[in-house]
Design a protein around this motif. Sequence first.
Motif, mmCIF file in Angstrom:
data_model
loop_
_atom_site.group_PDB
_atom_site.id
_atom_site.type_symbol
_atom_site.label_atom_id
_atom_site.label_comp_id
_atom_site.label_asym_id
_atom_site.label_seq_id
_atom_site.Cartn_x
_atom_site.Cartn_y
_atom_site.Cartn_z
ATOM 1 N N VAL A 241 1.273 7.274 -6.588
ATOM 2 C CA VAL A 241 0.204 8.261 -6.775
ATOM 3 C C VAL A 241 0.652 9.664 -6.370
ATOM 4 C CG1 VAL A 241 -2.126 8.956 -6.049
ATOM 5 C CG2 VAL A 241 -1.641 6.549 -6.524
ATOM 6 N N LEU B 45 0.825 -1.203 0.000
ATOM 7 C CA LEU B 45 0.000 0.000 0.000
ATOM 8 C C LEU B 45 0.865 1.260 0.000
ATOM 9 C CD1 LEU B 45 -2.941 0.741 -0.218
ATOM 10 C CD2 LEU B 45 -3.031 0.893 2.277
ATOM 11 N N ALA C 187 -6.251 0.910 -8.147
ATOM 12 C CA ALA C 187 -7.417 1.548 -7.535
ATOM 13 C C ALA C 187 -8.685 1.089 -8.256
ATOM 14 C CB ALA C 187 -7.297 3.075 -7.628
ATOM 15 N N ASP D 121 -8.305 2.510 -2.727
ATOM 16 C CA ASP D 121 -6.944 2.023 -2.959
ATOM 17 C C ASP D 121 -6.978 0.485 -2.960
ATOM 18 O OD1 ASP D 121 -6.744 1.052 -0.283
ATOM 19 O OD2 ASP D 121 -5.770 2.881 0.408
ATOM 20 N N PHE E 171 1.854 1.767 -3.545
ATOM 21 C CA PHE E 171 0.747 2.334 -4.316
ATOM 22 C C PHE E 171 0.720 3.848 -4.135
ATOM 23 C CE2 PHE E 171 -3.610 3.988 -4.163
ATOM 24 C CZ PHE E 171 -4.063 3.679 -5.433
ATOM 25 N N TYR E 172 0.743 4.324 -2.883
ATOM 26 C CA TYR E 172 0.665 5.767 -2.644
ATOM 27 C C TYR E 172 1.926 6.493 -3.118
ATOM 28 C CZ TYR E 172 -3.899 5.666 -0.565
ATOM 29 O OH TYR E 172 -5.256 5.527 -0.391
ATOM 30 N N VAL F 78 -4.171 5.902 -11.611
ATOM 31 C CA VAL F 78 -4.536 5.247 -10.348
ATOM 32 C C VAL F 78 -5.245 3.927 -10.598
ATOM 33 C CG1 VAL F 78 -4.546 7.390 -8.994
ATOM 34 C CG2 VAL F 78 -6.708 6.522 -9.911
ATOM 35 N N TYR G 147 -12.349 6.915 -5.368
ATOM 36 C CA TYR G 147 -11.764 5.607 -5.657
ATOM 37 C C TYR G 147 -11.497 4.874 -4.344
ATOM 38 C CZ TYR G 147 -10.703 8.226 -9.870
ATOM 39 O OH TYR G 147 -10.808 9.015 -10.975
#
Length: 121
Positions: free
Chosen positions: A26, A19, A94, A110, A22-23, A89, A108
């Motif tokens: 982004v 996670l 997402a 995550d 992922f961020y 995303v 959205y």
Amino acid sequence: MPLAKLGYVVLDCPDPLALATFYAAVIGGTAKDEGGGWATLEGHGGTPLAFQAAPGHVPPQWPAAEHSQQFHLDLHLPQAEMDAAEKEVLALGATVLEAGRDRDFRVYADPAGHPFCLCAC
């Protein structure tokens, strides 16, 4: 005078490093595995984020008054970049939470199910 200052906003999730990664894709920065079921996002220039392993994590539901949404993140970007950001995303994992999206914000989840919005500024 405040009693304390904000250290991190912490998101519970099944896989902290995934996670955080992922961020990082982004909003920028670098995902760092801190060990012990904890990861952080460093160097993105915004509010410090951390990710904590939560066995049995149940994602929030959006929008549902009978279920807690827990919290959500508003991520700001120029209006002209909204469509491109949405494609990115979604490619990162997402999912769209609101089919009838407003022009100025889009909602959205995550990969762990936490809601976040892309907001035109």
